[in-house]
Design a protein around this motif. Sequence first.
Motif, mmCIF file in Angstrom:
data_model
loop_
_atom_site.group_PDB
_atom_site.id
_atom_site.type_symbol
_atom_site.label_atom_id
_atom_site.label_comp_id
_atom_site.label_asym_id
_atom_site.label_seq_id
_atom_site.Cartn_x
_atom_site.Cartn_y
_atom_site.Cartn_z
ATOM 1 N N CYS A 1 0.833 -1.211 0.000
ATOM 2 C CA CYS A 1 0.000 0.000 0.000
ATOM 3 C C CYS A 1 0.864 1.256 0.000
ATOM 4 C CB CYS A 1 -0.952 -0.019 1.191
ATOM 5 S SG CYS A 1 -2.346 -1.154 0.964
ATOM 6 N N PHE B 1 1.487 1.597 -3.653
ATOM 7 C CA PHE B 1 0.322 2.215 -4.299
ATOM 8 C C PHE B 1 0.315 3.722 -4.051
ATOM 9 C CE2 PHE B 1 -1.907 -2.057 -3.769
ATOM 10 C CZ PHE B 1 -1.870 -2.360 -5.117
ATOM 11 N N THR B 2 0.625 4.124 -2.829
ATOM 12 C CA THR B 2 0.628 5.551 -2.495
ATOM 13 C C THR B 2 1.675 6.295 -3.318
ATOM 14 O OG1 THR B 2 -0.118 5.022 -0.251
ATOM 15 C CG2 THR B 2 0.833 7.205 -0.587
ATOM 16 N N GLY C 1 -5.060 -1.070 3.034
ATOM 17 C CA GLY C 1 -5.864 -0.835 1.845
ATOM 18 C C GLY C 1 -6.757 -1.976 1.424
ATOM 19 N N LEU D 1 -8.727 -2.658 -2.346
ATOM 20 C CA LEU D 1 -8.928 -2.113 -3.686
ATOM 21 C C LEU D 1 -10.377 -2.202 -4.164
ATOM 22 C CD1 LEU D 1 -5.824 -2.377 -3.546
ATOM 23 C CD2 LEU D 1 -5.877 -3.031 -5.963
ATOM 24 N N SER E 1 -2.121 1.105 10.988
ATOM 25 C CA SER E 1 -1.914 2.112 9.945
ATOM 26 C C SER E 1 -2.537 3.451 10.326
ATOM 27 C CB SER E 1 -2.503 1.636 8.613
ATOM 28 O OG SER E 1 -1.842 0.473 8.170
ATOM 29 N N LEU F 1 -6.173 3.143 1.995
ATOM 30 C CA LEU F 1 -6.321 3.244 0.542
ATOM 31 C C LEU F 1 -7.511 2.373 0.176
ATOM 32 C CD1 LEU F 1 -4.559 4.276 -1.997
ATOM 33 C CD2 LEU F 1 -3.732 1.932 -2.061
#
Length: 404
Positions: free
Chosen positions: A101, A104-105, A127, A129, A157, A161
């Motif tokens: 993640c 992805f960020t 995250g 999806l 966290s 996401l």
Amino acid sequence: MSIILDRPSATDVDRELRADLVGRATKLVPLLAANAQRSEDDRRVVEENITAIEEAGLFSIMRPKRFGGLEVDFRTKLEVSRELARGCGSTSWVTTLMNVCAWFTGLFGEQAQQDVWGEHPGNRVAGVLAPTAQARAVDGGYVVTGKWGWASGSAHSQWALVGIPILGADGEVADQKLVLVPMSDLTIEDTWFVAGMKGTASNTLVADEIFVPEHRCISVVTAIQGEVATPFTGETLYRSAFVPVAALVLAGPQLGLAQAALDLVIEKAPKRSISYTFYGTQTEAPTVQLALAKAASLIDSAHLHAYRAAAEIDDAAHRGVYPDYDARALVRMDTGAAVTYAREAIRTLMSAHGASSFAESSPLQRIWRDSETASRHAVVNPEISTEVYGTSLLGIRGSVTALV
């Protein structure tokens, strides 16, 4: 077709960093193993594990160097995940998911990355999806309401996401976006009651009319084709192919679980007999010898497929070439094969070790449950991956899933 197990562009410095990071993970294995039962009982990874992984720098491997990260290649990512899973499957899984993640960020625009890491570079991201929400376009962004399960790593966290659907004028889904949301904007619904990976706390994230600014959104549809928002195009890691990355990272914990099972059965074999036979120890029995050879070979095969896929991802990123559909289909196939071989190896080892493998006091049964559960993740579904690859070989593309 060439078969490569490391990217041709890997340097001695890259390999030295890989060895260092894997070595750090290896040193944590005894701690993770000692805490594995408590993580399972608590239904979340114990904080001692999270702190140790943080101190070892293993949450930074997918974070941009601009924010103190390491930006390692995916071969290294797999090896770190594998080592952690030798100690605890749940710990490896949540670490793997939070790391990917972070990757992805790194695909988002500069302002979104600053929002997440600018003041607190150590922030971690969980995250989901899947676009299991509703989004209403408003001035400057979207108002989002919905639920997302299963959010592995959400207990550890600071950001999430999550996926949202974007509707066209006809009311049909025209796009899917990933959006970054502070965990403080969300609540967590306690829903993770499962047979395996119990310690991952993969609970459900809940949003109720939260605002997400446009700069914290990217299109999944365009990301799958290699078009992302980051302006830092010189950062090799974030040129990697979207779906191959999302799938392959999930194989890492499977490799480690299988290796842990093999190591345990080999260690115990000289100390265990086989009931109702003349064999004083399992070591003497050809049936056990053959089972160990089969399992070890399956584990080797799992590694070979996973490492080939990692090499293909890493090499394409270094060359600045986005893999075509057929190349991405092969990575999905390799990922499915790696997961299947690792899972089959564990099953073989359970039978070789005997019925006591299923005793609650045996780490083997937890390894088995973790593998059986995690290997069903939809993105690595071996049957779907095989179908994607088979149709690709026949020149049929895009008929099975958009996630290729």
